[in-house]
Design a protein around this motif. Structure first.
Motif, PDB file in Angstrom:
ATOM      1  N   THR A 105       0.846  -1.189   0.000  1.00  0.00           N
ATOM      2  CA  THR A 105       0.000   0.000   0.000  1.00  0.00           C
ATOM      3  C   THR A 105       0.882   1.240   0.000  1.00  0.00           C
ATOM      4  N   SER A 106       0.343   2.345  -0.507  1.00  0.00           N
ATOM      5  CA  SER A 106       1.107   3.597  -0.524  1.00  0.00           C
ATOM      6  C   SER A 106       0.658   4.544   0.581  1.00  0.00           C
ATOM      7  N   ALA A 107      -0.024   4.014   1.583  1.00  0.00           N
ATOM      8  CA  ALA A 107      -0.558   4.845   2.666  1.00  0.00           C
ATOM      9  C   ALA A 107       0.571   5.536   3.434  1.00  0.00           C
ATOM     10  N   ALA A 130      -5.681   0.308   5.650  1.00  0.00           N
ATOM     11  CA  ALA A 130      -4.410   0.830   5.134  1.00  0.00           C
ATOM     12  C   ALA A 130      -4.445   1.050   3.631  1.00  0.00           C
ATOM     13  N   GLY A 131      -5.556   0.653   2.975  1.00  0.00           N
ATOM     14  CA  GLY A 131      -5.703   0.879   1.542  1.00  0.00           C
ATOM     15  C   GLY A 131      -5.019  -0.159   0.680  1.00  0.00           C
ATOM     16  N   ALA A 132      -4.709  -1.310   1.242  1.00  0.00           N
ATOM     17  CA  ALA A 132      -4.051  -2.366   0.473  1.00  0.00           C
ATOM     18  C   ALA A 132      -5.091  -3.210  -0.258  1.00  0.00           C
ATOM     19  N   HIS A 140       2.054   7.619   6.977  1.00  0.00           N
ATOM     20  CA  HIS A 140       2.147   7.223   8.374  1.00  0.00           C
ATOM     21  C   HIS A 140       0.837   7.409   9.132  1.00  0.00           C
ATOM     22  N   ALA A 141       0.142   8.491   8.856  1.00  0.00           N
ATOM     23  CA  ALA A 141      -1.111   8.755   9.579  1.00  0.00           C
ATOM     24  C   ALA A 141      -2.142   7.661   9.291  1.00  0.00           C
ATOM     25  N   GLN A 142      -2.293   7.338   8.012  1.00  0.00           N
ATOM     26  CA  GLN A 142      -3.264   6.289   7.655  1.00  0.00           C
ATOM     27  C   GLN A 142      -2.845   4.938   8.209  1.00  0.00           C
ATOM     28  N   LEU A 143      -1.540   4.635   8.153  1.00  0.00           N
ATOM     29  CA  LEU A 143      -1.054   3.368   8.699  1.00  0.00           C
ATOM     30  C   LEU A 143      -1.270   3.310  10.209  1.00  0.00           C
ATOM     31  N   GLY A 144      -1.037   4.440  10.881  1.00  0.00           N
ATOM     32  CA  GLY A 144      -1.262   4.477  12.321  1.00  0.00           C
ATOM     33  C   GLY A 144      -2.710   4.201  12.673  1.00  0.00           C
ATOM     34  N   ILE A 145      -3.617   4.825  11.918  1.00  0.00           N
ATOM     35  CA  ILE A 145      -5.044   4.575  12.134  1.00  0.00           C
ATOM     36  C   ILE A 145      -5.383   3.119  11.856  1.00  0.00           C
TER      37      ILE A 145
END
Length: 465
Positions: A18-20, A62-64, A22-27
């Motif tokens: 995924t290209s997310a 994470a949008g993967a 840090h903020a999106q990955l943290g969530i």
């Protein structure tokens, strides 16, 4: 960890799915862990299903692409079970042989015959630590409860003075010393050396169990001064046997895997030549699978045959020993799948960046993550496998000893403050006839002492080795 080392690790890391940011990955991480916690605590769903669903939730948020999330989860599950599944199975077989042959009772009775008075709490620690090496925590409790009740009644001891040292011995072995499932999974996840982890684990375990066992039991007995409950003591395995194995043979069988694995670690340090014939021999016989397999095969002749087990009874015993670990294997495997999903979505790199920006020591970060997951889920195993997945990338830049200490930091954190969402909490409460409040004052505080003392010792060791 320096900025240069972080950049080097980033260059070597596989491309995230995924290209997310840090903020999106943290969530996504928080949401994935929240799903796992909610499913385990609120909906009482099995940890295997909870970890599986949590992994899918993590990847989706994470949008993967979900097909890649499934591949990551499956790969992680497969590699984890391949790495530790056989070891868990062999450990379960050895534990069943020890229990059913009366070998565990023989160790207990021999040590108790030599102890008395003030030395009894120390004897209970020794018994629990030896018995706890090849046994799962829950099995160890069931085996030792009759002994704890018997000693407390006959010697007119406070139940806490005898029970806390026994529980401390079992818990420390469970969290810090392989071949228990938690440490094995963490070793596999971070790529630590098993022999070095075992040696350092024993080094940390000894002072930890002394403080949390005999020392703390003095205070626990004052806070909760209760006698052994007046109820039927469970029957011991050896009461149904005409004879049982000898003390020396039983002790040798239990300690054989530890001896072989430590010998391999020592030879690797002293010889330090992978092509040396001696080191190659010890690399084989000290490999965890061979060491445990050797102990199981030796146990047939030192434990089962002396107890009168015929050849026809050995196969059913092995079959019975494997059935209860199906759930454990699935939880461990799903934990590996969750770990791989964390890594493949780029969470591992995010943790590396955060640890650099916040200047948090990697060992302390690992301990804190395991503590949070332990408090939320109640499961030491889930806390271990999840924390190991989050901090595994940190081990890439570590020495062999510090990678082993990372495993121990995770194990220490996974034992923090057992409370009402932990099955072990209720086992101890019911067996000892305690109220919830009494159990928190004794068992929960003891677990916290183990976690804090072991975590502190790990940090201290990291400064000197």
């Amino acid at each position: 960890m320096t900025r240069l080392s972080v950049e080097m690790l980033a260059a070597d890391a596989p491309e995230p799915i995924t290209s997310a940011g840090h903020a999106q990955l943290g969530i996504a991480v928080l949401a994935g862990i929240a799903v796992i916690v909610l499913l385990i605590t609120k909906f009482k769903l099995h940890a295997f299903l909870s970890l599986t669903i949590g992994s899918l939730a993590l990847g989706a948020i994470a949008g993967a692409p979900l097909d890649k999330v499934l591949l990551s989860f499956s790969a992680g599950l497969g590699s984890t079970v391949a790495g530790v599944g056989v070891l868990i199975a062999l450990g379960a077989i050895l534990g069943k042989m020890l229990a059913d042959s009366g070998g565990a009772d023989q160790i207990v009775d021999t040590i108790l015959a030599k102890a008395g008075g003030r030395s009894m709490p120390w004897a209970m620690v020794l018994i629990a630590s030896v018995i706890g090496l090849p046994l799962f925590f829950e099995v160890g409790i069931v085996l030792l409860i009759p002994v704890v009740l018997m000693v407390a009644k006959r010697g007119n001891y406070s139940l806490m003075r005898i029970g806390i040292p026994a529980l401390a011995g079992l818990s420390v072995m469970h969290g810090l010393v392989p071949p228990h499932p938690g440490p094995l999974v963490a070793i596999d996840a971070v790529g630590a050396d098993l022999g070095v982890t075992l040696a350092l684990g024993v080094l940390v375990a000894i002072p930890t169990v002394i403080i949390a066992g005999p020392v703390f039991s003095k205070y626990a007995a004052r806070w909760v001064d209760v006698p052994a409950p007046e109820k039927m003591v469970p029957q011991r395995a050896s009461e149904e046997l005409d004879k049982r194995p000898g003390f020396g043979a039983t002790l040798f069988t239990v300690l054989l895997p530890v001896i072989l694995m430590l010998a391999k670690a020592l030879v690797d340090i002293v010889v330090d030549d992978p092509e040396n014939p001696v080191q190659r021999v010890f690399d084989v016989i000290g490999a965890p699978m061979i060491a445990l397999l050797a102990s199981v095969l030796v146990g047939i002749f030192t434990l089962l045959r002396p107890a009168g087990f015929s050849k026809e009874r050995i196969s059913p015993l092995v079959e019975k020993s494997l059935m209860p670990i199906a759930g454990i294997l699935l939880i461990v495997g799903a934990g590996g799948g969750f770990k791989q999903t964390l890594i493949d979505t780029g969470v591992g790199q995010m943790v590396l960046d955060i640890s650099e920006d916040w200047a948090i020591p990697a060992l302390l970060l690992a301990w804190l993550i395991a503590v949070v997951i332990r408090l939320a889920t109640g499961s030491a195993t889930v806390a271990t496998v999840s924390a190991a997945g989050l901090v595994a990338p940190l081990a890439a830049d570590m020495s062999t000893t510090h990678a082993a200490l990372l495993v121990l930091a995770i194990g220490a954190g996974s034992l923090f403050f057992s409370h009402v969402n932990d099955a072990g909490f209720w086992m101890v409460k019911e067996y000892f006839g305690l109220s919830v409040g009494q159990n928190i004052k004794t068992w929960s505080v003891m677990e916290t002492i183990i976690s804090v003392v072991a975590g502190g010792l790990v940090l201290l060791l990291s400064l000197v080795i």
